[in-house]
Scaffold this active site. Structure first.
Site, mmCIF file in Angstrom:
data_model
loop_
_atom_site.group_PDB
_atom_site.id
_atom_site.type_symbol
_atom_site.label_atom_id
_atom_site.label_comp_id
_atom_site.label_asym_id
_atom_site.label_seq_id
_atom_site.Cartn_x
_atom_site.Cartn_y
_atom_site.Cartn_z
ATOM 1 N N PHE A 163 21.567 27.902 -2.947
ATOM 2 C CA PHE A 163 21.743 26.471 -2.675
ATOM 3 C C PHE A 163 20.439 25.674 -2.634
ATOM 4 C CE2 PHE A 163 24.809 28.894 0.117
ATOM 5 C CZ PHE A 163 25.771 29.027 -0.881
ATOM 6 N N CYS A 164 19.476 26.060 -3.451
ATOM 7 C CA CYS A 164 18.167 25.384 -3.474
ATOM 8 C C CYS A 164 17.566 25.293 -2.070
ATOM 9 C CB CYS A 164 18.270 23.997 -4.100
ATOM 10 S SG CYS A 164 18.652 24.017 -5.862
ATOM 11 N N ALA A 165 17.831 26.327 -1.285
ATOM 12 C CA ALA A 165 17.247 26.442 0.059
ATOM 13 C C ALA A 165 17.003 27.927 0.307
ATOM 14 C CB ALA A 165 18.177 25.846 1.109
#
Length: 452
Positions: free
Chosen positions: A374-376
């Protein structure tokens, strides 16, 4: 009918969005109505937004460029949109609202405008849009807190040890794109200002779900994206203080940012740049994106955030209750099960690779969710028992199941989500865990896909 009663009456009525009648094919045969449960990535356009854009489209013209009627009309709509967004975000009288492409673009613009010697403080739990733009600055990474109170204490300790004579910026999310949990923005802003620092709020996940005000939260800037705010037409916003922006060289050099341009005798070019919003909006502005974003702001305001929040809590409760009945499901959380959140939940299932589960939900049930990191990446790895330094990409069907693959499934929803979609999602997860997938899957280009 009283205002309170009217708001309560609308709690169970989702706002009309595009795509609500779309059907998709199933690998097992037939079709299903598509359940869009990936709002945290991109929310569908509100029907109101689409109607407003369609009504304006024949009158589209160049902005700030022409004397013709359509150019004048478009310029007026563009600047009206700026004022609408400023009101939606509770901006102060002297704040600027700069239109950008996205939250990522907005935070990169602010990074470009940092004064020399600026220290930046960022929690390692942030989305990459907030983690990565500060590469030219002195950055202090703050460890993942496990309570909102710990987040404030962590920031206070870090700021207490900084060079008090240097400018400083704190970057923090309003709601996590992984857990959906609300962060203590007002308290973090107070801590930042008490130590002479400024603060920018990444409101990409917060603004579609809760009211967000520069003034009430006492933040210096807010960044957000239209495509998460039911206006997926390529616009974002950086709203807040003007001084750092006016002191910086234009983010993009070109027409619109320049007040005057003249050749010098030595062959170079002499440029006088605009101050204000034009300084960082070079090129032909995305008037349709700005207009659609303003339309979404109006629609959400008119619907009333009290009613929207109440409805979303109703949906969150249905999802959490349903997943709690599925064996082996673990919902990811930093702050604990009872922490307030928006309509974003990530989870893992014992014995399942998350990419496999997400692929089966789509192919066999017509349900769209997100899987991966999740781009985290540092946050998800921490929540899954790894370390922020662990390597690993989105999993595929052949990868290790569950938490060992260091990826998760995310379900997210909002103002346009009907009860049926979340109920179908919970039922589908339960069936897959109980009975297994009905189809075979393989890895293709790093993704899990059904075998043809």
């Amino acid at each position: 009918m009283s205002v309170h009663t009217a708001a309560a009456a609308t709690v169970l009525a989702p706002l009309p969005v595009l795509g609500r009648d779309v059907t998709v094919p199933l690998v097992t045969g037939g079709e299903a109505g598509y359940a869009a449960l990936d709002y945290a990535a991109s929310a569908p356009a509100l029907q109101r937004v689409w109607d407003d854009v369609a009504a304006y489209a024949p009158y589209y013209g160049s902005v700030h460029r022409g004397a013709g009627h359509l150019s004048q009309l478009s310029t007026g709509l563009f600047e009206d949109a700026r004022r609408t967004v400023a009101g939606f975000l509770g901006c102060r009288e002297d704040d600027q609202v700069v239109f950008t492409r996205s939250t990522t673009d907005s935070l990169n613009l602010l990074a470009h405008a940092l004064p020399a010697g600026c220290q930046v403080f960022v929690f390692a739990t942030e989305h990459h849009a907030a983690l990565l733009p500060w590469r030219g600055a002195e950055v202090t990474w703050l460890d993942a807190p496990r309570t909102p109170e710990q987040a404030v204490r962590t920031l206070e300790r870090a700021l207490a040890g900084r060079d008090a004579g240097a400018p400083a910026l704190v970057c923090v999310t309003g709601a996590s794109n992984v857990t959906g949990e609300l962060w203590p923005v007002r308290e973090l802003a107070a801590a930042a200002h008490a130590h002479g620092a400024r603060i920018v709020l990444d409101a990409a996940q917060l603004a579609p779900h809760h009211p967000v005000s520069v003034t009430e939260l006492d933040v210096d800037w807010i960044a957000l994206s239209g495509h998460k705010l039911y206006a997926p037409f390529g616009a974002g916003v950086l709203a807040g203080r003007a001084d750092w922006l006016d002191a910086a060289e234009p983010y993009l050099a070109g027409g619109g940012a320049s007040r005057t341009v003249a050749r010098r005798e030595d062959g170079g070019v002499e440029v006088e740049w605009h101050e204000g919003t034009a300084r960082h909006e070079a090129g032909s502005p995305n008037v349709i994106g700005a207009y659609s974003l303003a339309s979404a702001c109006k629609a959400l305001t008119e619907a009333g955030f009290d009613a929207l929040v109440a409805r979303e809590r109703h949906l969150i409760a249905r999802v959490r209750t349903g997943l709690a009945d599925v064996p082996g499901v673990r919902v990811l959380s930093l702050f604990g099960e009872d922490a307030p959140r928006v309509g974003v939940l990530s989870f893992v299932v014992e014995g399942w690779n998350s990419s496999h589960l997400a692929a089966a939900l789509s192919a066999e049930y017509g349900i769209g969710v997100r899987d991966g990191l999740f781009c985290a990446h540092p946050l998800v790895r921490t929540l899954l028992g790894g370390t922020p330094q662990d390597q690993g990409e989105c999993g595929a069907a052949g990868d290790a199941p569950g938490e060992r693959s260091l990826n998760a499934v995310r379900v997210s929803f909002g103002a346009g989500t009907p009860d049926e979609h979340v109920d179908r999602f919970v039922g589908a997860v339960g069936e897959l865990v109980r009975d297994g997938a009905k189809w075979s899957y393989r890895t293709e280009n790093g993704r899990c896909v059904p075998v043809a």
